[in-house]
Write a protein that holds these residues in place. Structure first.
Motif, PDB file in Angstrom:
ATOM      1  N   GLN A 255       0.189   0.593  10.409  1.00  0.00           N
ATOM      2  CA  GLN A 255       0.262   2.050  10.368  1.00  0.00           C
ATOM      3  C   GLN A 255       1.031   2.446   9.125  1.00  0.00           C
ATOM      4  OE1 GLN A 255       2.029   3.875  13.798  1.00  0.00           O
ATOM      5  NE2 GLN A 255       2.012   5.927  12.918  1.00  0.00           N
ATOM      6  N   CYS A 256       0.449   3.302   8.311  1.00  0.00           N
ATOM      7  CA  CYS A 256       1.087   3.699   7.054  1.00  0.00           C
ATOM      8  C   CYS A 256       2.166   4.738   7.309  1.00  0.00           C
ATOM      9  CB  CYS A 256       0.045   4.232   6.081  1.00  0.00           C
ATOM     10  SG  CYS A 256       0.740   4.658   4.468  1.00  0.00           S
ATOM     11  N   ASN A 257       3.349   4.478   6.777  1.00  0.00           N
ATOM     12  CA  ASN A 257       4.468   5.407   6.891  1.00  0.00           C
ATOM     13  C   ASN A 257       4.926   5.884   5.515  1.00  0.00           C
ATOM     14  OD1 ASN A 257       4.789   5.355   9.787  1.00  0.00           O
ATOM     15  ND2 ASN A 257       5.559   3.266   9.540  1.00  0.00           N
ATOM     16  N   CYS A 258       3.979   5.987   4.588  1.00  0.00           N
ATOM     17  CA  CYS A 258       4.342   6.472   3.257  1.00  0.00           C
ATOM     18  C   CYS A 258       4.704   7.964   3.343  1.00  0.00           C
ATOM     19  CB  CYS A 258       3.192   6.249   2.264  1.00  0.00           C
ATOM     20  SG  CYS A 258       1.765   7.322   2.509  1.00  0.00           S
ATOM     21  N   SER A 259       5.321   8.480   2.300  1.00  0.00           N
ATOM     22  CA  SER A 259       5.784   9.876   2.322  1.00  0.00           C
ATOM     23  C   SER A 259       4.618  10.844   2.520  1.00  0.00           C
ATOM     24  CB  SER A 259       6.530  10.197   1.034  1.00  0.00           C
ATOM     25  OG  SER A 259       5.696   9.973  -0.103  1.00  0.00           O
ATOM     26  N   ARG A 260       3.469  10.513   1.972  1.00  0.00           N
ATOM     27  CA  ARG A 260       2.310  11.391   2.108  1.00  0.00           C
ATOM     28  C   ARG A 260       1.844  11.468   3.563  1.00  0.00           C
ATOM     29  NH1 ARG A 260      -3.694  10.490  -0.505  1.00  0.00           N
ATOM     30  NH2 ARG A 260      -4.579  12.460   0.167  1.00  0.00           N
ATOM     31  N   CYS A 261       1.808  10.311   4.228  1.00  0.00           N
ATOM     32  CA  CYS A 261       1.387  10.306   5.629  1.00  0.00           C
ATOM     33  C   CYS A 261       2.428  10.959   6.529  1.00  0.00           C
ATOM     34  CB  CYS A 261       1.122   8.870   6.075  1.00  0.00           C
ATOM     35  SG  CYS A 261      -0.427   8.171   5.451  1.00  0.00           S
ATOM     36  N   LEU A 262       3.707  10.703   6.260  1.00  0.00           N
ATOM     37  CA  LEU A 262       4.764  11.291   7.084  1.00  0.00           C
ATOM     38  C   LEU A 262       4.810  12.805   6.968  1.00  0.00           C
ATOM     39  CD1 LEU A 262       7.673   8.730   6.528  1.00  0.00           C
ATOM     40  CD2 LEU A 262       6.233   9.011   8.570  1.00  0.00           C
ATOM     41  N   SER A 263       4.382  13.321   5.810  1.00  0.00           N
ATOM     42  CA  SER A 263       4.370  14.770   5.622  1.00  0.00           C
ATOM     43  C   SER A 263       3.136  15.413   6.245  1.00  0.00           C
ATOM     44  CB  SER A 263       4.419  15.106   4.129  1.00  0.00           C
ATOM     45  OG  SER A 263       3.208  14.735   3.494  1.00  0.00           O
ATOM     46  N   GLY A 264       2.188  14.575   6.710  1.00  0.00           N
ATOM     47  CA  GLY A 264       0.969  15.081   7.334  1.00  0.00           C
ATOM     48  C   GLY A 264      -0.125  15.433   6.362  1.00  0.00           C
ATOM     49  N   GLU A 265       0.087  15.154   5.083  1.00  0.00           N
ATOM     50  CA  GLU A 265      -0.922  15.500   4.075  1.00  0.00           C
ATOM     51  C   GLU A 265      -2.159  14.627   4.177  1.00  0.00           C
ATOM     52  OE1 GLU A 265      -1.392  15.473  -0.791  1.00  0.00           O
ATOM     53  OE2 GLU A 265       0.602  15.364   0.107  1.00  0.00           O
TER      54      GLU A 265
ATOM     55  N   ILE B 294      -0.014   0.080  -4.730  1.00  0.00           N
ATOM     56  CA  ILE B 294      -1.381   0.509  -4.980  1.00  0.00           C
ATOM     57  C   ILE B 294      -1.937   1.117  -3.696  1.00  0.00           C
ATOM     58  CG2 ILE B 294      -1.799  -1.245  -6.761  1.00  0.00           C
ATOM     59  CD1 ILE B 294      -3.256  -2.915  -4.656  1.00  0.00           C
ATOM     60  N   CYS B 295      -3.083   1.755  -3.780  1.00  0.00           N
ATOM     61  CA  CYS B 295      -3.742   2.295  -2.583  1.00  0.00           C
ATOM     62  C   CYS B 295      -4.917   1.396  -2.233  1.00  0.00           C
ATOM     63  CB  CYS B 295      -4.216   3.726  -2.825  1.00  0.00           C
ATOM     64  SG  CYS B 295      -4.844   4.514  -1.314  1.00  0.00           S
ATOM     65  N   TYR B 296      -4.953   0.917  -0.993  1.00  0.00           N
ATOM     66  CA  TYR B 296      -5.997   0.005  -0.571  1.00  0.00           C
ATOM     67  C   TYR B 296      -7.318   0.702  -0.279  1.00  0.00           C
ATOM     68  CZ  TYR B 296      -2.091  -3.230   0.480  1.00  0.00           C
ATOM     69  OH  TYR B 296      -0.983  -4.031   0.427  1.00  0.00           O
ATOM     70  N   ILE B 297      -7.278   2.016  -0.104  1.00  0.00           N
ATOM     71  CA  ILE B 297      -8.439   2.753   0.391  1.00  0.00           C
ATOM     72  C   ILE B 297      -8.704   3.972  -0.490  1.00  0.00           C
ATOM     73  CG2 ILE B 297      -8.115   1.975   2.766  1.00  0.00           C
ATOM     74  CD1 ILE B 297      -6.712   4.639   3.336  1.00  0.00           C
ATOM     75  N   ASP B 298      -9.643   4.801  -0.073  1.00  0.00           N
ATOM     76  CA  ASP B 298      -9.971   6.030  -0.789  1.00  0.00           C
ATOM     77  C   ASP B 298      -8.871   7.063  -0.546  1.00  0.00           C
ATOM     78  OD1 ASP B 298     -11.025   8.344  -1.841  1.00  0.00           O
ATOM     79  OD2 ASP B 298     -12.905   8.278  -0.722  1.00  0.00           O
ATOM     80  N   VAL B 299      -8.141   7.425  -1.594  1.00  0.00           N
ATOM     81  CA  VAL B 299      -7.007   8.335  -1.435  1.00  0.00           C
ATOM     82  C   VAL B 299      -7.435   9.749  -1.065  1.00  0.00           C
ATOM     83  CG1 VAL B 299      -5.510   7.071  -3.000  1.00  0.00           C
ATOM     84  CG2 VAL B 299      -6.991   8.854  -3.913  1.00  0.00           C
ATOM     85  N   SER B 300      -8.714  10.080  -1.219  1.00  0.00           N
ATOM     86  CA  SER B 300      -9.175  11.443  -0.932  1.00  0.00           C
ATOM     87  C   SER B 300      -9.410  11.689   0.554  1.00  0.00           C
ATOM     88  CB  SER B 300     -10.462  11.734  -1.709  1.00  0.00           C
ATOM     89  OG  SER B 300     -11.536  10.938  -1.235  1.00  0.00           O
ATOM     90  N   MET B 301      -9.340  10.652   1.374  1.00  0.00           N
ATOM     91  CA  MET B 301      -9.565  10.822   2.806  1.00  0.00           C
ATOM     92  C   MET B 301      -8.416  11.585   3.454  1.00  0.00           C
ATOM     93  SD  MET B 301     -11.267   7.250   4.166  1.00  0.00           S
ATOM     94  CE  MET B 301      -9.891   6.224   3.684  1.00  0.00           C
TER      95      MET B 301
ATOM     96  N   HIS C 136       0.819  -1.222   0.000  1.00  0.00           N
ATOM     97  CA  HIS C 136       0.000   0.000   0.000  1.00  0.00           C
ATOM     98  C   HIS C 136       0.848   1.265   0.000  1.00  0.00           C
ATOM     99  CE1 HIS C 136      -2.963   3.007   1.236  1.00  0.00           C
ATOM    100  NE2 HIS C 136      -2.060   3.391   2.130  1.00  0.00           N
ATOM    101  N   ASP C 137       0.309   2.296  -0.630  1.00  0.00           N
ATOM    102  CA  ASP C 137       0.862   3.648  -0.532  1.00  0.00           C
ATOM    103  C   ASP C 137      -0.289   4.622  -0.730  1.00  0.00           C
ATOM    104  OD1 ASP C 137       2.326   6.187  -1.162  1.00  0.00           O
ATOM    105  OD2 ASP C 137       4.056   4.848  -1.095  1.00  0.00           O
ATOM    106  N   CYS C 138      -0.337   5.672   0.078  1.00  0.00           N
ATOM    107  CA  CYS C 138      -1.407   6.660  -0.064  1.00  0.00           C
ATOM    108  C   CYS C 138      -1.186   7.573  -1.273  1.00  0.00           C
ATOM    109  CB  CYS C 138      -1.524   7.504   1.206  1.00  0.00           C
ATOM    110  SG  CYS C 138      -2.078   6.562   2.649  1.00  0.00           S
ATOM    111  N   ASP C 139       0.000   7.471  -1.872  1.00  0.00           N
ATOM    112  CA  ASP C 139       0.295   8.163  -3.130  1.00  0.00           C
ATOM    113  C   ASP C 139       0.834   7.107  -4.094  1.00  0.00           C
ATOM    114  OD1 ASP C 139       0.720  10.041  -5.102  1.00  0.00           O
ATOM    115  OD2 ASP C 139       2.630  10.729  -4.264  1.00  0.00           O
ATOM    116  N   PRO C 140      -0.031   6.215  -4.580  1.00  0.00           N
ATOM    117  CA  PRO C 140       0.422   5.030  -5.326  1.00  0.00           C
ATOM    118  C   PRO C 140       0.975   5.372  -6.704  1.00  0.00           C
ATOM    119  CG  PRO C 140      -1.954   5.242  -5.466  1.00  0.00           C
ATOM    120  CD  PRO C 140      -1.494   6.307  -4.501  1.00  0.00           C
TER     121      PRO C 140
END
Length: 311
Positions: free
Chosen positions: A301-311, A278-285, A246-250
């Motif tokens: 717990q997701c530690n992708c770059s998008r989550c780590l940046s707080g976006e 890929i993204c497992y969930i709705d990326v717009s959340m 998973h990645d929130c910015d796939p």
């Protein structure tokens, strides 16, 4: 959906990678990917060469499918293709003779049982994954699959509440087979432990199938319908797509056009050696919403770059 290492041996990675690259002479070329162990997320899929944005990486046929209970009479019972129901018939529908023939791996057994109580249970509890477990059990009873058919897939951690809820579904599943006169020796695999193990894997490896349609008009009508109703036609489990992390910015997404055959495409340019995600969930959340859904639904717990940046 690959967050594990202990149950997946390195020789399985090698054999799976070999299988991916073993192609029939008639096929143009193998997919530009390999499956390997990652440093922090268990198995992962990696590019073996540069992949351009929009490129079709590979396709995948499902191991298991089942229509949503709301679409039983409007989609193919095998491939989930949308079809026009026959008003003169209340039988389950198939979109082609091929699908009708291919469904014999489960349907000859499945059609012998009365599933009304099991379906009512799933409907009242808002459950969809027991339907896939039902279908797998029918495949095993028919001899088309082994009891460990999905054991290579990642299992989820189950709470006591989840296990307790599964017991009712298991009981209804077994009763349906008993009333259908399925012989005891055909159901030796069907234990509470097997049922819980299968559901723990299906729960985090199943994909919600939303068909994109075959034309621009189809896409418009699907978009309009999604505002008012559930647009998923069913759920499916795959082998290779389940190895994507998973990645929130796939950099990859999955598309279903006319049926449950999955198409994985690059969202942007991918370099050789880069992991495909890929993204497992709705990326717009929001970030907090994403973290909650991933923790509760997938156990990490997701530690992708998008989550780590707080976006």
């Amino acid at each position: 959906m690959s967050r594990w290492i202990s149950r997946f041996r390195k020789n399985q990675v090698v054999s799976l990678s070999s299988a991916i690259h073993h192609q029939k002479p008639s096929q143009a070329s193998p997919p530009p990917i390999r499956v390997s162990i990652t440093e922090s997320a268990g198995r992962g899929v990696f590019a073996t060469r540069r992949i351009g944005a929009g490129q079709l990486i590979h396709t995948a046929k499902p191991l298991l499918t089942h229509p949503s209970l709301s679409t039983l009479n409007t989609v193919c019972y095998f491939c989930l293709r949308n079809i026009t129901p026959n008003n003169t018939s209340h039988h389950l529908l198939f979109c082609s003779e091929d699908c009708k023939h291919n469904s014999k791996v489960f349907y000859d057994v499945e059609s012998r049982a009365d599933w009304s109580a099991f379906h009512d249970y799933c409907r009242s509890q808002g459950l969809k994954y027991p339907l896939l477990a039902k279908r797998l059990a029918c495949m095993i009873i028919s001899g088309a699959a082994s009891a460990d058919f999905v054991d290579i897939l990642q299992p989820a951690s189950l709470s006591n509440e989840m296990i307790s809820q599964m017991e009712e579904g298991f009981g209804l599943l077994r009763i349906a087979f008993v009333k259908a006169d399925i012989m005891d020796e055909q159901m030796t695999f069907l234990s509470k432990q097997w049922y819980a193990s299968v559901l723990s894997r299906i729960r985090i490896n199943a994909f919600r199938i939303e068909l994109a349609g075959g034309s621009y008009e189809d896409l418009l009508s699907m978009a309009a319908a999604s505002i008012e109703a559930e647009i998923a036609v069913g759920n499916a489990v795959y082998m290779l797509p389940s190895f994507y992390n998973h990645d929130c910015d796939p950099n990859v997404h999955i598309v279903w056009i006319e049926n449950a055959d999955a198409r994985l495409k690059a969202l942007r340019d991918v370099e050789e050696g880069e992991e495909l995600r890929i993204c497992y969930i709705d990326v717009s959340m929001s970030r907090d919403a994403r973290q909650t859904v991933l923790s509760q639904g997938f156990g990490f717990q997701c530690n992708c770059s998008r989550c780590l940046s707080g976006e």
